[in-house]
Motif scaffolding. Structure first.
Motif, PDB file in Angstrom:
ATOM      1  N   MET A   1       0.842  -1.191   0.000  1.00 29.41           N
ATOM      2  CA  MET A   1       0.000   0.000   0.000  1.00 29.41           C
ATOM      3  C   MET A   1       0.884   1.249   0.000  1.00 29.41           C
ATOM      4  O   MET A   1       1.765   1.391   0.823  1.00 29.41           O
ATOM      5  N   LYS A   2       0.641   2.152  -0.943  1.00 27.90           N
ATOM      6  CA  LYS A   2       1.431   3.371  -1.043  1.00 27.90           C
ATOM      7  C   LYS A   2       0.781   4.494  -0.245  1.00 27.90           C
ATOM      8  O   LYS A   2      -0.407   4.737  -0.357  1.00 27.90           O
ATOM      9  N   VAL A   3       1.603   5.152   0.551  1.00 23.19           N
ATOM     10  CA  VAL A   3       1.128   6.239   1.401  1.00 23.19           C
ATOM     11  C   VAL A   3       2.000   7.470   1.160  1.00 23.19           C
ATOM     12  O   VAL A   3       3.218   7.385   1.137  1.00 23.19           O
ATOM     13  N   LEU A  26       4.567   3.465  10.071  1.00 21.41           N
ATOM     14  CA  LEU A  26       3.886   3.083   8.828  1.00 21.41           C
ATOM     15  C   LEU A  26       4.685   2.047   8.048  1.00 21.41           C
ATOM     16  O   LEU A  26       4.116   1.117   7.455  1.00 21.41           O
ATOM     17  N   GLN A  27       5.998   2.188   8.059  1.00 25.78           N
ATOM     18  CA  GLN A  27       6.830   1.189   7.375  1.00 25.78           C
ATOM     19  C   GLN A  27       6.747  -0.153   8.085  1.00 25.78           C
ATOM     20  O   GLN A  27       6.690  -1.200   7.429  1.00 25.78           O
ATOM     21  N   CYS A  31       3.607  -0.439   4.900  1.00 32.04           N
ATOM     22  CA  CYS A  31       3.318   0.555   3.869  1.00 32.04           C
ATOM     23  C   CYS A  31       4.576   0.975   3.117  1.00 32.04           C
ATOM     24  O   CYS A  31       5.662   1.026   3.689  1.00 32.04           O
ATOM     25  N   THR A  32       4.400   1.287   1.847  1.00 29.47           N
ATOM     26  CA  THR A  32       5.431   1.965   1.071  1.00 29.47           C
ATOM     27  C   THR A  32       5.168   3.458   1.224  1.00 29.47           C
ATOM     28  O   THR A  32       4.136   3.962   0.774  1.00 29.47           O
ATOM     29  N   VAL A  33       6.081   4.147   1.882  1.00 25.51           N
ATOM     30  CA  VAL A  33       5.839   5.539   2.252  1.00 25.51           C
ATOM     31  C   VAL A  33       6.647   6.486   1.373  1.00 25.51           C
ATOM     32  O   VAL A  33       7.840   6.287   1.155  1.00 25.51           O
ATOM     33  N   TYR A  71      -3.080   7.061  -0.680  1.00 23.94           N
ATOM     34  CA  TYR A  71      -3.556   7.594   0.595  1.00 23.94           C
ATOM     35  C   TYR A  71      -2.657   8.747   1.012  1.00 23.94           C
ATOM     36  O   TYR A  71      -1.453   8.732   0.756  1.00 23.94           O
ATOM     37  N   LEU A 118      -5.736   0.097   7.743  1.00 22.27           N
ATOM     38  CA  LEU A 118      -4.802  -1.027   7.810  1.00 22.27           C
ATOM     39  C   LEU A 118      -5.289  -2.147   8.726  1.00 22.27           C
ATOM     40  O   LEU A 118      -4.764  -3.264   8.672  1.00 22.27           O
TER      41      LEU A 118
END
Length: 239
Positions: A1-3, A26-27, A31-33, A71, A118
């Protein structure tokens, strides 16, 4: 999921470690931040001061900076609430109408993103502390956040979470309110801190550093044995 991270002005300037801790959490959550370094302000200060045309320029830039992001996640219910609730008013019946609608649906405050999107409420955090949670006005009323932060904090090993009296009462910051009506603002901070101390807590935790900045200033001025922490800093502790 990209954030895509949105880091509010005051966190960028005064509390950068909170931004790094949000990234860390988040990581860990998978997530891919990403961070667009061209981002600036969401436009709320100008809007609240009555400069709607100036705010609209800033908001237009925000729309472009976060165009296409899956997101947008921010460590601030205040900024999140502004994007969700006031962008539609600023851009009503304009060419940006659909862009604003899409942005509103994919912009989240940090704690609600973890819990509601999430589906995560335990990050493995550890912190030996007795604390109370402060519901910010923006979190409670504009983002409808109540249980999400408490679920996350309830799973922090070693953290004893207690509720203070009148927990939903404003802390007195209110942005420029604290400048324009300083005596009232200080009185409200005094009440909030007094309620927190009566609960036996050593620390006040919130989703909003704006509230915490105001309360921490009062606490330090009075020399009180209490601290404040953003929820991202709590969730990044102990691992």
């Amino acid at each position: 999921m990209k954030v895509q991270l949105f880091i509010p002005c005051f966190i960028d300037q005064l509390y950068p470690q909170t931004a790094f801790n949000m990234l860390k959490v988040l990581q860990k959550a998978g997530c891919t931040v990403e961070y667009n370094s061209n981002q600036t302000c969401c436009g709320q200060p100008a809007f609240n001061a009555g400069f709607w045309d100036d705010a609209k320029e800033v908001c237009t830039k925000f729309l472009k900076d976060f165009d296409g992001a899956d997101y947008v996640v921010a460590p601030s219910a205040s900024c999140t609430g502004f994007v969700r609730n006031y962008y539609p008013k600023l851009f009503d019946n304009s060419s940006y109408h659909n862009d604003v609608k899409a942005l509103r649906d994919r912009t989240f405050e940090f704690s609600e993103f973890l819990v509601n999107v999430l589906k995560i409420d335990n990050l493995g955090a550890k912190l030996d502390l007795k604390a109370t949670y402060h519901d910010s006005c923006a979190g409670l009323r504009e983002c409808k956040i109540k249980e999400e932060p408490r679920k996350l904090l309830g799973n922090v090993k070693g953290l004893e979470l207690v509720e203070m009296k009148d927990v939903e009462t404003c802390c007195g910051f209110g942005g420029t309110f604290a400048v324009k009506f300083e005596p009232i603002s200080i009185g409200m901070a005094d009440q909030k801190v007094s309620n927190a101390r009566e609960s036996g807590a050593q620390c006040i935790i919130s989703t909003d550093h704006s509230c915490l900045m105001h309360l921490d200033g009062y606490i330090r001025h009075k020399g009180l044995p209490m601290q404040t922490m953003h929820i991202a800093d709590v969730l990044a502790s102990g691992w």
